[in-house]
Design a protein around this motif. Structure first.
Motif, mmCIF file in Angstrom:
data_model
loop_
_atom_site.group_PDB
_atom_site.id
_atom_site.type_symbol
_atom_site.label_atom_id
_atom_site.label_comp_id
_atom_site.label_asym_id
_atom_site.label_seq_id
_atom_site.Cartn_x
_atom_site.Cartn_y
_atom_site.Cartn_z
ATOM 1 N N LEU A 123 0.829 -1.216 0.000
ATOM 2 C CA LEU A 123 0.000 0.000 0.000
ATOM 3 C C LEU A 123 0.861 1.264 0.000
ATOM 4 C CD1 LEU A 123 -2.766 -1.087 2.544
ATOM 5 C CD2 LEU A 123 -2.943 -0.989 0.046
ATOM 6 N N LEU A 124 1.972 1.212 0.725
ATOM 7 C CA LEU A 124 2.878 2.360 0.760
ATOM 8 C C LEU A 124 3.436 2.659 -0.619
ATOM 9 C CD1 LEU A 124 4.721 4.426 2.346
ATOM 10 C CD2 LEU A 124 6.380 2.548 2.496
ATOM 11 N N LEU A 125 3.874 1.636 -1.321
ATOM 12 C CA LEU A 125 4.519 1.830 -2.622
ATOM 13 C C LEU A 125 3.554 2.310 -3.696
ATOM 14 C CD1 LEU A 125 6.881 -1.290 -2.800
ATOM 15 C CD2 LEU A 125 7.569 1.095 -2.563
ATOM 16 N N TYR A 126 2.358 1.743 -3.729
ATOM 17 C CA TYR A 126 1.465 1.989 -4.860
ATOM 18 C C TYR A 126 0.365 3.011 -4.583
ATOM 19 C CZ TYR A 126 3.766 -2.013 -6.966
ATOM 20 O OH TYR A 126 4.708 -2.865 -7.500
ATOM 21 N N TRP A 304 9.852 -5.215 8.860
ATOM 22 C CA TRP A 304 9.015 -4.619 7.820
ATOM 23 C C TRP A 304 8.966 -3.096 7.954
ATOM 24 C CZ3 TRP A 304 7.723 -6.312 3.310
ATOM 25 C CH2 TRP A 304 7.611 -7.674 3.078
ATOM 26 N N SER A 305 9.093 -2.589 9.154
ATOM 27 C CA SER A 305 9.143 -1.130 9.315
ATOM 28 C C SER A 305 10.428 -0.582 8.696
ATOM 29 C CB SER A 305 9.054 -0.741 10.794
ATOM 30 O OG SER A 305 10.218 -1.111 11.497
ATOM 31 N N PHE A 306 11.542 -1.332 8.808
ATOM 32 C CA PHE A 306 12.781 -0.933 8.127
ATOM 33 C C PHE A 306 12.607 -0.957 6.611
ATOM 34 C CE2 PHE A 306 16.028 -3.461 5.798
ATOM 35 C CZ PHE A 306 16.827 -2.400 5.383
ATOM 36 N N ILE A 307 11.973 -2.008 6.106
ATOM 37 C CA ILE A 307 11.782 -2.125 4.654
ATOM 38 C C ILE A 307 10.986 -0.937 4.121
ATOM 39 C CG2 ILE A 307 10.730 -3.525 2.829
ATOM 40 C CD1 ILE A 307 11.227 -5.987 4.648
ATOM 41 N N LYS A 308 9.948 -0.545 4.825
ATOM 42 C CA LYS A 308 9.131 0.601 4.396
ATOM 43 C C LYS A 308 9.919 1.908 4.472
ATOM 44 C CE LYS A 308 5.809 -0.777 7.173
ATOM 45 N NZ LYS A 308 4.545 -0.810 7.946
ATOM 46 N N GLU A 309 10.694 2.070 5.522
ATOM 47 C CA GLU A 309 11.514 3.275 5.638
ATOM 48 C C GLU A 309 12.592 3.314 4.556
ATOM 49 O OE1 GLU A 309 12.983 3.356 9.603
ATOM 50 O OE2 GLU A 309 11.008 3.705 10.502
ATOM 51 N N ASP A 310 13.112 2.140 4.205
ATOM 52 C CA ASP A 310 14.113 2.070 3.134
ATOM 53 C C ASP A 310 13.491 2.471 1.802
ATOM 54 O OD1 ASP A 310 16.818 1.331 2.259
ATOM 55 O OD2 ASP A 310 15.831 -0.304 1.192
ATOM 56 N N ALA A 311 12.263 2.034 1.555
ATOM 57 C CA ALA A 311 11.564 2.401 0.320
ATOM 58 C C ALA A 311 11.315 3.908 0.268
ATOM 59 C CB ALA A 311 10.246 1.639 0.223
ATOM 60 N N GLU A 312 10.916 4.491 1.372
ATOM 61 C CA GLU A 312 10.681 5.942 1.428
ATOM 62 C C GLU A 312 11.973 6.716 1.205
ATOM 63 O OE1 GLU A 312 8.961 6.277 5.283
ATOM 64 O OE2 GLU A 312 6.889 6.146 4.550
#
Length: 323
Positions: A123-126, A304-312
């Motif tokens: 959801l964050l990415l798209y 998963w919180s790291f993965i999302k922060e890395d994407a941001e």
């Protein structure tokens, strides 16, 4: 050693007597009872159970082993003796249809956390971060890799929950295979991200030998020998290698999530050694593996919180370069 041999002999004799009589003291063993049609006592009739229970593959012998094991453990407890393994496994109490209820529940909770993490990442990415206007794809270079990671993680934890609910040959094989596949892919992803490899040629050069090794290992487990000791060694080495990679990268980089990465790496290494130490069960339900499964729940959420922060972070950095 003498006491252990005596208990081993008594346990074996208990199983044999249980199978022949269909009972243990005042307890009637359901799978050994003689039905009304006059079938012999030692004939397994678990197939007459409902279909949703037949997958357990519990029969007269397995039920007698379980009840005799618990009987011997009660005797050992009265003598203030530590638990011992029976048929290569610790004596854990059942709960309804669940063979290792605590481990099964913790695996299921980790599966839920993994699904929630992957879904929030999607959801964050798209829906929250900007997409490339010409292709409508994400700016983050590791999107596809993390999607595959999420699917393999959920598959691994699903079979972990099934295996700890009912330990049979096929559930054990699927659990070992899915875990090896997940850990092998995690190592590939750790190398690609920590070395910041973004071109396809470099990624293939890194992934090919690891994929070949992991595939060979899984084929060996499935078609030659289900070697638990070998699988433990392989998974331990792969786990330690990827945790060390992430820890070194966190120390050397200024990533905003470096403290989270370090925490997960250190806790992960601790969990690996804890499982390898093979702690005897306490209270009939909690053993070393259950503790490791409990540790995996918060670690999965933090990861998963790291993965999302890395994407941001990567999306923001790429957008700044394009302006």
């Amino acid at each position: 050693m003498l006491i252990y041999r005596v208990f081993h002999y008594v346990t074996r004799a208990c199983v044999e007597e249980c199978q022949s009589t269909g009972s243990l003291k005042e307890t009637s063993i359901k799978h050994c009872m003689v039905p009304a049609d006059g079938q012999p006592v030692d004939k397994s009739w678990y197939t007459q159970e409902p279909l949703y229970l037949q997958w357990k593959e519990w029969n007269c012998k397995s039920e007698c082993r379980y009840h005799c094991m618990m009987e011997r453990e009660n005797e050992r407890k009265e003598l203030n003796l530590q638990p011992v393994k029976y048929h290569g496994k610790w004596p854990l109490k059942r709960a309804s249809v669940f063979q290792e209820p605590l481990s099964a529940a913790l695996s299921a909770l980790t599966l839920v956390v993994q699904f929630n993490g992957w879904l929030s990442f999607f959801l964050l990415l798209y829906y929250k971060l900007p997409l490339r206007p010409e292709t409508h794809k994400t700016y983050y270079e590791y999107t596809g890799l993390w999607h595959i990671y999420g699917l393999l993680a959920m598959n691994s934890w699903f079979w972990s929950a099934i295996y700890h609910s009912c330990d049979t040959t096929w559930t054990e094989t699927l659990y070992f295979s899915s875990s090896a596949a997940f850990l092998g892919y995690s190592l590939i992803l750790a190398i690609l991200r920590t070395l910041n490899l973004r071109d396809e040629a470099s990624r293939v050069m890194v992934a090919a030998p690891i994929l070949a090794f992991v595939t060979t290992h899984i084929l060996y487990l499935n078609f030659y020998e289900l070697d638990k000791g070998l699988n433990m060694k392989v998974c331990t080495v792969i786990s330690i290698a990827q945790f060390l990679l992430w820890a070194l990268w966190a120390v050397m980089t200024r990533h905003p999530s470096r403290l989270k990465i370090l925490f997960v790496a250190i806790a992960g290494v601790f969990s690996v050694f804890l499982e390898a130490y093979d702690i005897p069960p306490k209270w009939g339900y909690v053993d070393g593996r259950a503790i490791c499964l409990g540790i995996a729940i918060p670690l999965s959420y933090i990861w998963w919180s790291f993965i999302k922060e890395d994407a941001e972070m990567r999306t923001s950095a790429i957008l700044k370069k394009t302006r």
